[in-house]
Design a protein around this motif. Structure first.
Motif, PDB file in Angstrom:
ATOM      1  N   ARG A   3     -19.611  49.544  26.871  1.00  0.00           N
ATOM      2  CA  ARG A   3     -19.753  49.981  25.566  1.00  0.00           C
ATOM      3  C   ARG A   3     -18.828  51.106  25.219  1.00  0.00           C
ATOM      4  NH1 ARG A   3     -26.073  51.360  24.832  1.00  0.00           N
ATOM      5  NH2 ARG A   3     -26.996  49.678  25.595  1.00  0.00           N
ATOM      6  N   PRO A   4     -18.094  51.678  26.103  1.00  0.00           N
ATOM      7  CA  PRO A   4     -17.057  52.738  25.482  1.00  0.00           C
ATOM      8  C   PRO A   4     -15.708  51.773  24.649  1.00  0.00           C
ATOM      9  CG  PRO A   4     -17.558  53.191  27.631  1.00  0.00           C
ATOM     10  CD  PRO A   4     -18.198  52.108  27.530  1.00  0.00           C
ATOM     11  N   LEU A   5     -15.548  50.773  25.189  1.00  0.00           N
ATOM     12  CA  LEU A   5     -14.615  49.800  24.328  1.00  0.00           C
ATOM     13  C   LEU A   5     -15.130  49.306  23.124  1.00  0.00           C
ATOM     14  CD1 LEU A   5     -11.907  48.319  24.207  1.00  0.00           C
ATOM     15  CD2 LEU A   5     -13.084  46.394  25.537  1.00  0.00           C
ATOM     16  N   ALA A   6     -16.404  48.932  23.129  1.00  0.00           N
ATOM     17  CA  ALA A   6     -17.049  48.693  21.938  1.00  0.00           C
ATOM     18  C   ALA A   6     -16.869  49.694  20.854  1.00  0.00           C
ATOM     19  CB  ALA A   6     -18.465  48.121  22.106  1.00  0.00           C
ATOM     20  N   ALA A   7     -17.276  50.883  21.636  1.00  0.00           N
ATOM     21  CA  ALA A   7     -17.515  52.063  20.461  1.00  0.00           C
ATOM     22  C   ALA A   7     -16.050  52.396  19.930  1.00  0.00           C
ATOM     23  CB  ALA A   7     -18.089  53.502  21.343  1.00  0.00           C
ATOM     24  N   VAL A   8     -15.089  52.233  20.715  1.00  0.00           N
ATOM     25  CA  VAL A   8     -13.809  52.469  20.184  1.00  0.00           C
ATOM     26  C   VAL A   8     -13.160  51.299  19.225  1.00  0.00           C
ATOM     27  CG1 VAL A   8     -11.311  52.615  21.183  1.00  0.00           C
ATOM     28  CG2 VAL A   8     -12.912  53.828  22.318  1.00  0.00           C
ATOM     29  N   LEU A   9     -13.466  50.299  19.620  1.00  0.00           N
ATOM     30  CA  LEU A   9     -13.288  49.126  18.570  1.00  0.00           C
ATOM     31  C   LEU A   9     -13.998  49.302  17.140  1.00  0.00           C
ATOM     32  CD1 LEU A   9     -12.910  46.043  20.884  1.00  0.00           C
ATOM     33  CD2 LEU A   9     -11.151  47.321  19.855  1.00  0.00           C
ATOM     34  N   THR A  10     -15.297  49.763  17.169  1.00  0.00           N
ATOM     35  CA  THR A  10     -16.028  49.908  16.094  1.00  0.00           C
ATOM     36  C   THR A  10     -15.573  51.041  15.415  1.00  0.00           C
ATOM     37  OG1 THR A  10     -18.051  49.229  17.132  1.00  0.00           O
ATOM     38  CG2 THR A  10     -18.256  50.399  15.219  1.00  0.00           C
ATOM     39  N   VAL A  11     -15.216  52.280  15.859  1.00  0.00           N
ATOM     40  CA  VAL A  11     -14.450  53.483  15.067  1.00  0.00           C
ATOM     41  C   VAL A  11     -13.157  52.950  14.584  1.00  0.00           C
ATOM     42  CG1 VAL A  11     -13.385  55.756  15.266  1.00  0.00           C
ATOM     43  CG2 VAL A  11     -15.726  55.204  16.531  1.00  0.00           C
TER      44      VAL A  11
END
Length: 50
Positions: A3-11
């Motif tokens: 989830r943290p990687l997905a959040a960073v990529l989304t941002v």
């Protein structure tokens, strides 16, 4: 994908899209020709002095 990687990529993707949209708007505004600055109403000048 964690989830943290997905959040960073989304941002990051959102930031890239925002910058691209801003540059596109600026390019569109600069592409439009300037409108002539002619007044719709003109007033005749009165005689100078009193």
């Amino acid at each position: 994908m964690p989830r943290p990687l997905a959040a960073v990529l989304t941002v990051a993707l959102a930031a890239v899209l925002a910058v691209g949209a801003a540059l596109g708007v600026v390019a569109l505004l600069e592409a439009t020709p300037d409108q002539p600055n002619t007044p719709l109403i003109t007033y005749e000048q009165a005689g100078q002095g009193s």
